[in-house]
Design a protein around this motif. Sequence first.
Motif, short mmCIF file in Angstrom:
data_model
loop_
_atom_site.label_atom_id
_atom_site.label_comp_id
_atom_site.label_asym_id
_atom_site.label_seq_id
_atom_site.Cartn_x
_atom_site.Cartn_y
_atom_site.Cartn_z
N THR A 23 53.81 35.90 35.18
CA THR A 23 54.90 35.00 34.82
C THR A 23 55.67 34.57 36.06
N ALA A 24 56.00 35.51 36.92
CA ALA A 24 56.81 35.22 38.11
C ALA A 24 56.11 34.28 39.09
N LEU A 25 54.82 34.49 39.30
CA LEU A 25 54.10 33.78 40.36
C LEU A 25 53.16 32.69 39.85
N GLY A 26 52.91 32.66 38.56
CA GLY A 26 51.92 31.71 38.04
C GLY A 26 50.50 32.14 38.36
N TYR A 27 50.32 33.43 38.63
CA TYR A 27 49.00 33.97 38.95
C TYR A 27 48.19 34.18 37.67
N VAL A 28 46.91 34.42 37.85
CA VAL A 28 45.98 34.69 36.76
C VAL A 28 45.21 35.97 37.08
N ASP A 29 44.55 36.53 36.06
CA ASP A 29 43.71 37.71 36.30
C ASP A 29 42.56 37.31 37.24
N GLU A 30 42.30 38.18 38.20
CA GLU A 30 41.17 37.93 39.09
C GLU A 30 39.89 38.40 38.40
N PRO A 31 38.86 37.58 38.39
CA PRO A 31 37.61 38.01 37.76
C PRO A 31 36.96 39.15 38.55
N PRO A 32 36.07 39.88 37.91
CA PRO A 32 35.40 40.97 38.62
C PRO A 32 34.49 40.42 39.72
N PRO A 33 34.26 41.22 40.75
CA PRO A 33 33.35 40.75 41.81
C PRO A 33 31.91 40.68 41.29
N ALA A 34 31.17 39.76 41.85
CA ALA A 34 29.74 39.65 41.50
C ALA A 34 29.04 40.94 41.94
N PRO A 35 28.08 41.40 41.22
CA PRO A 35 27.39 40.81 40.08
C PRO A 35 27.93 41.29 38.74
N PHE A 36 29.13 41.87 38.70
CA PHE A 36 29.65 42.49 37.48
C PHE A 36 30.20 41.44 36.52
N ALA A 37 29.93 41.63 35.25
CA ALA A 37 30.39 40.69 34.22
C ALA A 37 31.82 40.99 33.77
N THR A 38 32.25 42.26 33.88
CA THR A 38 33.59 42.64 33.44
C THR A 38 34.21 43.60 34.45
N ARG A 39 35.53 43.72 34.40
CA ARG A 39 36.21 44.71 35.24
C ARG A 39 35.81 46.11 34.83
N GLU A 40 35.59 46.34 33.54
CA GLU A 40 35.18 47.66 33.06
C GLU A 40 33.85 48.08 33.68
N GLU A 41 32.91 47.15 33.74
CA GLU A 41 31.60 47.42 34.34
C GLU A 41 31.76 47.72 35.83
N TRP A 42 32.57 46.92 36.51
CA TRP A 42 32.82 47.12 37.94
C TRP A 42 33.46 48.48 38.17
N PHE A 43 34.50 48.82 37.39
CA PHE A 43 35.22 50.07 37.54
C PHE A 43 34.30 51.27 37.31
N ALA A 44 33.45 51.18 36.29
CA ALA A 44 32.52 52.26 35.98
C ALA A 44 31.54 52.51 37.13
N SER A 45 31.28 51.50 37.94
CA SER A 45 30.33 51.66 39.05
C SER A 45 30.84 52.65 40.10
N PHE A 46 32.14 52.97 40.08
CA PHE A 46 32.72 53.93 41.03
C PHE A 46 32.67 55.35 40.50
N ASP A 47 32.14 55.54 39.28
CA ASP A 47 32.08 56.86 38.66
C ASP A 47 33.46 57.52 38.67
N PRO A 48 34.44 56.88 38.03
CA PRO A 48 35.81 57.40 38.08
C PRO A 48 35.95 58.71 37.34
N ALA A 49 36.99 59.44 37.68
CA ALA A 49 37.31 60.69 36.98
C ALA A 49 37.61 60.39 35.52
N GLU A 50 37.44 61.37 34.68
CA GLU A 50 37.61 61.18 33.24
C GLU A 50 39.00 60.68 32.87
N ASP A 51 40.02 61.07 33.64
CA ASP A 51 41.39 60.65 33.31
C ASP A 51 41.79 59.33 33.96
N GLU A 52 40.87 58.65 34.63
CA GLU A 52 41.14 57.34 35.23
C GLU A 52 40.60 56.24 34.33
#
Length: 144
Positions: A23-52
């Motif tokens: 709202t403040a800046l007029g920014y938008v969500d940044e899409p995930p980096p290629a080749p990932f289709a979603t942020r969830e897929e990208w995030f999972a690629s780091f094998d995060p801890a169970e509580d992350e």
Amino acid sequence: MANGIDLTLDCTDARLLAAFWKTALGYVDEPPPAPFATREEWFASFDPAEDESVHDCAWLRDPDGIRPRLSLLKVAEPKTAKNRLHIDVRVPGHGDADARWARIRAEAARLVAAGGSVLAEFEGHHVVLADPEGNEFCVAAART
């Protein structure tokens, strides 16, 4: 060639702050980096801890790709002191000093309605606000 910068804010609620800063800046969500289709897929690629969770972070960008990106990352420790670096939100437009000040005050009021709070007002120059988690920023006129 100069280096570019991104900005990162530590926070306790990335989704809350993402909504505010979009709202403040007029920014938008940044899409995930290629080749990932979603942020969830990208995030999972780091094998995060169970509580992350991918929802503990948000990535925002200027829709025109000109201004710095903004990342919001959940951290365990609370904010305890004044920011050493802060964001200046620059209100566009020119005109006499009274017109500029009116635009600054109107933008500050808009950001208060979005969840911010006024910390100080420097008559005719800028307003210091805090986002919903207390991160200080200023609203001022665009530089000419």
